[in-house]
Motif scaffolding. Structure first.
Motif, PDB file in Angstrom:
ATOM      1  N   GLN A  43       0.819  -1.201   0.000  1.00 63.39           N
ATOM      2  CA  GLN A  43       0.000   0.000   0.000  1.00 63.39           C
ATOM      3  C   GLN A  43       0.859   1.260   0.000  1.00 63.39           C
ATOM      4  O   GLN A  43       1.879   1.328   0.686  1.00 63.39           O
ATOM      5  CB  GLN A  43      -0.926   0.034   1.227  1.00 63.39           C
ATOM      6  N   HIS A  44       0.435   2.253  -0.773  1.00 62.91           N
ATOM      7  CA  HIS A  44       1.123   3.544  -0.787  1.00 62.91           C
ATOM      8  C   HIS A  44       0.636   4.446   0.352  1.00 62.91           C
ATOM      9  O   HIS A  44       1.357   5.326   0.795  1.00 62.91           O
ATOM     10  CB  HIS A  44       0.872   4.267  -2.120  1.00 62.91           C
ATOM     11  N   SER A  45      -0.602   4.244   0.786  1.00 59.02           N
ATOM     12  CA  SER A  45      -1.209   5.123   1.777  1.00 59.02           C
ATOM     13  C   SER A  45      -1.080   4.530   3.175  1.00 59.02           C
ATOM     14  O   SER A  45      -1.124   3.309   3.363  1.00 59.02           O
ATOM     15  CB  SER A  45      -2.697   5.330   1.446  1.00 59.02           C
ATOM     16  N   GLU A  46      -0.916   5.414   4.170  1.00 57.18           N
ATOM     17  CA  GLU A  46      -0.901   4.952   5.560  1.00 57.18           C
ATOM     18  C   GLU A  46      -2.302   4.598   6.032  1.00 57.18           C
ATOM     19  O   GLU A  46      -2.472   3.900   7.021  1.00 57.18           O
ATOM     20  CB  GLU A  46      -0.303   6.038   6.455  1.00 57.18           C
ATOM     21  N   PRO A  48      -5.184   3.107   3.964  1.00 56.54           N
ATOM     22  CA  PRO A  48      -5.705   2.679   2.669  1.00 56.54           C
ATOM     23  C   PRO A  48      -7.200   2.385   2.635  1.00 56.54           C
ATOM     24  O   PRO A  48      -7.798   2.320   1.571  1.00 56.54           O
ATOM     25  CB  PRO A  48      -4.910   1.407   2.390  1.00 56.54           C
ATOM     26  N   GLU A 130      -3.600   3.201 -12.817  1.00 60.15           N
ATOM     27  CA  GLU A 130      -2.626   4.062 -13.476  1.00 60.15           C
ATOM     28  C   GLU A 130      -2.401   3.684 -14.938  1.00 60.15           C
ATOM     29  O   GLU A 130      -1.719   4.405 -15.664  1.00 60.15           O
ATOM     30  CB  GLU A 130      -1.292   4.020 -12.716  1.00 60.15           C
ATOM     31  N   LYS A 147      -3.222  -2.540  -4.453  1.00 59.87           N
ATOM     32  CA  LYS A 147      -3.552  -1.866  -3.202  1.00 59.87           C
ATOM     33  C   LYS A 147      -5.065  -1.748  -3.070  1.00 59.87           C
ATOM     34  O   LYS A 147      -5.802  -1.857  -4.049  1.00 59.87           O
ATOM     35  CB  LYS A 147      -2.896  -0.479  -3.145  1.00 59.87           C
ATOM     36  N   THR A 166      -4.185   8.418  -7.138  1.00 61.34           N
ATOM     37  CA  THR A 166      -3.709   7.300  -6.323  1.00 61.34           C
ATOM     38  C   THR A 166      -2.364   7.746  -5.744  1.00 61.34           C
ATOM     39  O   THR A 166      -2.304   8.390  -4.725  1.00 61.34           O
ATOM     40  CB  THR A 166      -3.587   6.014  -7.153  1.00 61.34           C
ATOM     41  N   TYR A 167      -1.281   7.437  -6.431  1.00 61.32           N
ATOM     42  CA  TYR A 167      -0.003   8.095  -6.123  1.00 61.32           C
ATOM     43  C   TYR A 167       0.377   9.042  -7.262  1.00 61.32           C
ATOM     44  O   TYR A 167       1.356   9.769  -7.170  1.00 61.32           O
ATOM     45  CB  TYR A 167       1.111   7.073  -5.853  1.00 61.32           C
ATOM     46  N   ARG A 202       9.783  -6.243  -5.511  1.00 54.74           N
ATOM     47  CA  ARG A 202       8.732  -5.961  -4.531  1.00 54.74           C
ATOM     48  C   ARG A 202       7.460  -6.719  -4.861  1.00 54.74           C
ATOM     49  O   ARG A 202       6.731  -7.163  -3.981  1.00 54.74           O
ATOM     50  CB  ARG A 202       8.461  -4.448  -4.507  1.00 54.74           C
TER      51      ARG A 202
END
Length: 225
Positions: A43-46, A48, A130, A147, A166-167, A202
Protein backbone atom coordinates in the motif's frame (compact mmCIF):
# COMPACT_ATOMS: atom_id res chain seq x y z
CA UNK A 1 2.71 -24.16 -24.12
CA UNK A 2 0.11 -26.81 -23.27
CA UNK A 3 -0.48 -26.98 -19.53
CA UNK A 4 -1.19 -30.72 -19.75
CA UNK A 5 2.22 -31.29 -21.35
CA UNK A 6 3.98 -29.91 -18.28
CA UNK A 7 2.84 -32.79 -16.05
CA UNK A 8 6.21 -34.52 -16.44
CA UNK A 9 8.18 -31.39 -15.55
CA UNK A 10 9.32 -31.49 -11.93
CA UNK A 11 10.24 -27.79 -12.13
CA UNK A 12 6.71 -26.88 -13.25
CA UNK A 13 4.97 -29.18 -10.78
CA UNK A 14 6.85 -27.63 -7.88
CA UNK A 15 5.49 -24.20 -8.79
CA UNK A 16 2.05 -24.69 -10.32
CA UNK A 17 -0.80 -24.75 -7.78
CA UNK A 18 -4.06 -25.55 -9.60
CA UNK A 19 -6.23 -24.72 -6.58
CA UNK A 20 -4.90 -21.25 -5.78
CA UNK A 21 -7.74 -18.67 -5.92
CA UNK A 22 -7.31 -16.73 -9.16
CA UNK A 23 -10.14 -14.21 -9.05
CA UNK A 24 -11.64 -12.53 -6.02
CA UNK A 25 -15.28 -13.01 -5.03
CA UNK A 26 -17.26 -12.71 -1.82
CA UNK A 27 -16.79 -16.39 -0.93
CA UNK A 28 -12.98 -16.40 -1.06
CA UNK A 29 -12.19 -12.83 0.00
CA UNK A 30 -10.87 -13.52 3.51
CA UNK A 31 -7.07 -13.28 3.32
CA UNK A 32 -4.82 -15.47 5.40
CA UNK A 33 -2.26 -13.76 7.62
CA UNK A 34 0.72 -14.21 5.29
CA UNK A 35 -1.13 -12.96 2.22
CA UNK A 36 -2.61 -10.01 4.09
CA UNK A 37 0.76 -8.97 5.53
CA UNK A 38 2.49 -9.11 2.13
CA UNK A 39 -0.30 -7.42 0.18
CA UNK A 40 -0.90 -4.70 2.76
CA UNK A 41 2.83 -4.00 2.57
CA UNK A 42 2.31 -2.84 -1.02
CA UNK A 43 0.00 0.00 0.00
CA UNK A 44 1.12 3.54 -0.79
CA UNK A 45 -1.21 5.12 1.78
CA UNK A 46 -0.90 4.95 5.56
CA UNK A 47 -4.71 4.78 5.68
CA UNK A 48 -5.70 2.68 2.67
CA UNK A 49 -9.24 1.88 3.85
CA UNK A 50 -10.95 -1.17 5.26
CA UNK A 51 -10.44 -4.18 2.97
CA UNK A 52 -13.56 -6.06 4.14
CA UNK A 53 -15.81 -3.04 3.62
CA UNK A 54 -14.40 -2.43 0.16
CA UNK A 55 -14.93 -6.07 -0.85
CA UNK A 56 -18.54 -5.95 0.36
CA UNK A 57 -19.14 -2.83 -1.72
CA UNK A 58 -17.44 -4.31 -4.79
CA UNK A 59 -19.51 -7.46 -4.90
CA UNK A 60 -22.76 -5.68 -4.30
CA UNK A 61 -22.09 -3.93 -7.61
CA UNK A 62 -19.90 -6.18 -9.78
CA UNK A 63 -20.48 -9.87 -10.67
CA UNK A 64 -20.00 -12.10 -7.65
CA UNK A 65 -19.40 -15.59 -8.98
CA UNK A 66 -16.81 -18.25 -9.49
CA UNK A 67 -14.98 -18.08 -12.84
CA UNK A 68 -13.02 -20.65 -14.83
CA UNK A 69 -13.62 -23.62 -12.55
CA UNK A 70 -14.51 -25.73 -15.59
CA UNK A 71 -11.11 -27.37 -16.10
CA UNK A 72 -11.40 -30.92 -17.37
CA UNK A 73 -9.60 -33.30 -19.77
CA UNK A 74 -12.24 -32.41 -22.36
CA UNK A 75 -11.64 -28.66 -22.26
CA UNK A 76 -9.17 -27.24 -24.74
CA UNK A 77 -9.13 -23.46 -24.32
CA UNK A 78 -6.40 -21.63 -26.18
CA UNK A 79 -5.01 -18.27 -25.06
CA UNK A 80 -2.73 -15.67 -26.60
CA UNK A 81 -0.92 -13.33 -24.22
CA UNK A 82 -0.15 -10.16 -26.16
CA UNK A 83 2.42 -7.78 -24.75
CA UNK A 84 3.42 -4.34 -25.92
CA UNK A 85 6.79 -5.09 -27.50
CA UNK A 86 7.81 -3.19 -30.59
CA UNK A 87 9.00 -6.56 -31.96
CA UNK A 88 5.40 -7.19 -33.01
CA UNK A 89 5.61 -4.49 -35.65
CA UNK A 90 5.89 -6.16 -39.03
CA UNK A 91 5.26 -9.60 -37.56
CA UNK A 92 1.91 -10.18 -39.33
CA UNK A 93 0.84 -12.23 -36.29
CA UNK A 94 -2.59 -10.58 -36.16
CA UNK A 95 -4.64 -13.37 -37.80
CA UNK A 96 -2.88 -16.01 -35.66
CA UNK A 97 -3.58 -14.08 -32.46
CA UNK A 98 -7.26 -13.66 -33.30
CA UNK A 99 -7.70 -17.44 -33.75
CA UNK A 100 -7.33 -18.04 -30.00
CA UNK A 101 -10.33 -18.49 -27.72
CA UNK A 102 -9.02 -15.85 -25.32
CA UNK A 103 -6.76 -12.94 -26.23
CA UNK A 104 -5.27 -11.29 -23.14
CA UNK A 105 -3.79 -7.83 -23.54
CA UNK A 106 -1.79 -5.88 -20.99
CA UNK A 107 -2.36 -2.27 -19.94
CA UNK A 108 -2.75 0.15 -22.86
CA UNK A 109 -1.42 -2.03 -25.66
CA UNK A 110 -2.93 -0.67 -28.88
CA UNK A 111 -4.77 -2.62 -31.56
CA UNK A 112 -6.32 0.07 -33.78
CA UNK A 113 -4.12 0.67 -36.78
CA UNK A 114 -1.93 -2.33 -35.94
CA UNK A 115 -4.40 -5.16 -36.53
CA UNK A 116 -2.25 -7.03 -39.06
CA UNK A 117 0.51 -7.36 -36.46
CA UNK A 118 -1.32 -7.59 -33.11
CA UNK A 119 -4.86 -8.66 -34.08
CA UNK A 120 -8.15 -6.99 -33.30
CA UNK A 121 -9.65 -9.42 -30.79
CA UNK A 122 -9.45 -8.69 -27.06
CA UNK A 123 -11.30 -10.86 -24.55
CA UNK A 124 -9.42 -9.73 -21.42
CA UNK A 125 -7.53 -6.54 -20.64
CA UNK A 126 -5.37 -6.63 -17.50
CA UNK A 127 -5.25 -3.13 -16.00
CA UNK A 128 -4.68 -1.12 -12.84
CA UNK A 129 -5.84 2.49 -12.25
CA UNK A 130 -2.63 4.06 -13.48
CA UNK A 131 -2.78 2.12 -16.79
CA UNK A 132 -6.50 2.37 -17.46
CA UNK A 133 -8.11 2.73 -20.88
CA UNK A 134 -11.66 2.51 -22.23
CA UNK A 135 -12.83 -0.95 -23.32
CA UNK A 136 -15.50 -2.21 -25.67
CA UNK A 137 -18.57 -3.93 -24.30
CA UNK A 138 -17.31 -7.46 -24.98
CA UNK A 139 -13.98 -7.22 -23.14
CA UNK A 140 -13.36 -8.34 -19.57
CA UNK A 141 -11.72 -5.68 -17.43
CA UNK A 142 -9.37 -7.66 -15.18
CA UNK A 143 -8.20 -5.44 -12.33
CA UNK A 144 -4.71 -6.08 -10.99
CA UNK A 145 -5.06 -4.71 -7.44
CA UNK A 146 -1.73 -3.75 -5.96
CA UNK A 147 -3.55 -1.87 -3.20
CA UNK A 148 -6.97 -1.37 -1.59
CA UNK A 149 -7.18 2.03 -3.27
CA UNK A 150 -7.17 0.25 -6.65
CA UNK A 151 -10.35 -1.57 -5.64
CA UNK A 152 -11.89 1.64 -4.32
CA UNK A 153 -11.00 3.39 -7.57
CA UNK A 154 -12.67 0.63 -9.62
CA UNK A 155 -15.97 1.09 -7.79
CA UNK A 156 -15.67 4.88 -7.96
CA UNK A 157 -14.97 4.80 -11.72
CA UNK A 158 -18.35 3.14 -12.30
CA UNK A 159 -20.30 5.12 -9.69
CA UNK A 160 -19.31 8.34 -7.92
CA UNK A 161 -16.22 9.11 -10.07
CA UNK A 162 -14.67 10.91 -7.09
CA UNK A 163 -11.25 9.24 -7.01
CA UNK A 164 -8.84 11.09 -9.27
CA UNK A 165 -5.51 10.40 -7.57
CA UNK A 166 -3.71 7.30 -6.32
CA UNK A 167 0.00 8.09 -6.12
CA UNK A 168 -0.36 9.94 -9.45
CA UNK A 169 -3.40 11.52 -11.16
CA UNK A 170 -5.73 8.87 -12.63
CA UNK A 171 -8.84 8.97 -14.78
CA UNK A 172 -11.97 9.34 -12.67
CA UNK A 173 -14.06 7.09 -14.92
CA UNK A 174 -13.79 4.33 -17.48
CA UNK A 175 -15.93 3.06 -20.32
CA UNK A 176 -16.31 -0.67 -19.77
CA UNK A 177 -18.92 -3.38 -19.20
CA UNK A 178 -19.55 -3.64 -15.43
CA UNK A 179 -20.86 -7.18 -15.91
CA UNK A 180 -17.48 -8.29 -17.26
CA UNK A 181 -15.34 -6.92 -14.44
CA UNK A 182 -12.98 -9.34 -12.70
CA UNK A 183 -10.47 -8.75 -9.89
CA UNK A 184 -7.30 -10.78 -9.45
CA UNK A 185 -7.04 -12.28 -5.98
CA UNK A 186 -4.29 -10.95 -3.67
CA UNK A 187 -3.41 -14.56 -2.84
CA UNK A 188 -2.84 -15.22 -6.55
CA UNK A 189 -0.47 -12.24 -6.71
CA UNK A 190 1.51 -13.55 -3.73
CA UNK A 191 1.58 -17.05 -5.23
CA UNK A 192 3.12 -15.64 -8.43
CA UNK A 193 5.59 -13.66 -6.32
CA UNK A 194 6.59 -16.60 -4.11
CA UNK A 195 6.47 -19.57 -6.48
CA UNK A 196 7.38 -18.06 -9.83
CA UNK A 197 9.25 -14.80 -9.19
CA UNK A 198 10.89 -16.48 -6.19
CA UNK A 199 10.61 -13.33 -4.11
CA UNK A 200 12.60 -11.10 -6.47
CA UNK A 201 11.63 -7.45 -6.43
CA UNK A 202 8.73 -5.96 -4.53
CA UNK A 203 6.03 -7.65 -6.63
CA UNK A 204 5.82 -9.37 -10.04
CA UNK A 205 5.39 -7.39 -13.25
CA UNK A 206 1.99 -7.04 -14.90
CA UNK A 207 3.17 -9.14 -17.84
CA UNK A 208 4.39 -11.96 -15.62
CA UNK A 209 1.14 -11.99 -13.64
CA UNK A 210 -0.85 -12.04 -16.90
CA UNK A 211 1.13 -15.03 -18.15
CA UNK A 212 0.40 -16.98 -14.96
CA UNK A 213 -3.26 -15.94 -15.13
CA UNK A 214 -3.38 -17.41 -18.63
CA UNK A 215 -1.71 -20.65 -17.51
CA UNK A 216 -4.43 -21.09 -14.89
CA UNK A 217 -7.49 -20.37 -17.05
CA UNK A 218 -6.34 -21.89 -20.35
CA UNK A 219 -5.14 -25.25 -21.60
CA UNK A 220 -2.85 -23.93 -24.29
CA UNK A 221 -0.99 -20.62 -23.99
CA UNK A 222 0.86 -18.96 -26.85
CA UNK A 223 3.58 -16.36 -26.38
CA UNK A 224 5.51 -14.25 -27.07
CA UNK A 225 3.14 -12.02 -28.93
Amino acid sequence: MCVADTANSKWFRERFEPNVPILLDSTNSVLNVNVSKWWMGLQHSENPGNYTEVVDQLFSFFPDKDHYSDASPDRCRSCAVVGNSGNLLGSHYGPLIDLHDFVLRINRGLTKGYEKDVGSKTTHRILYPESIMDLDNSTHLVLLPFKILDMRWLLSAFTTKNITYTYIPVASTIKANKDKVMILHPEFLKYVYDKWAEGHGRYPSTGFITLLFALHICDEVKLPF
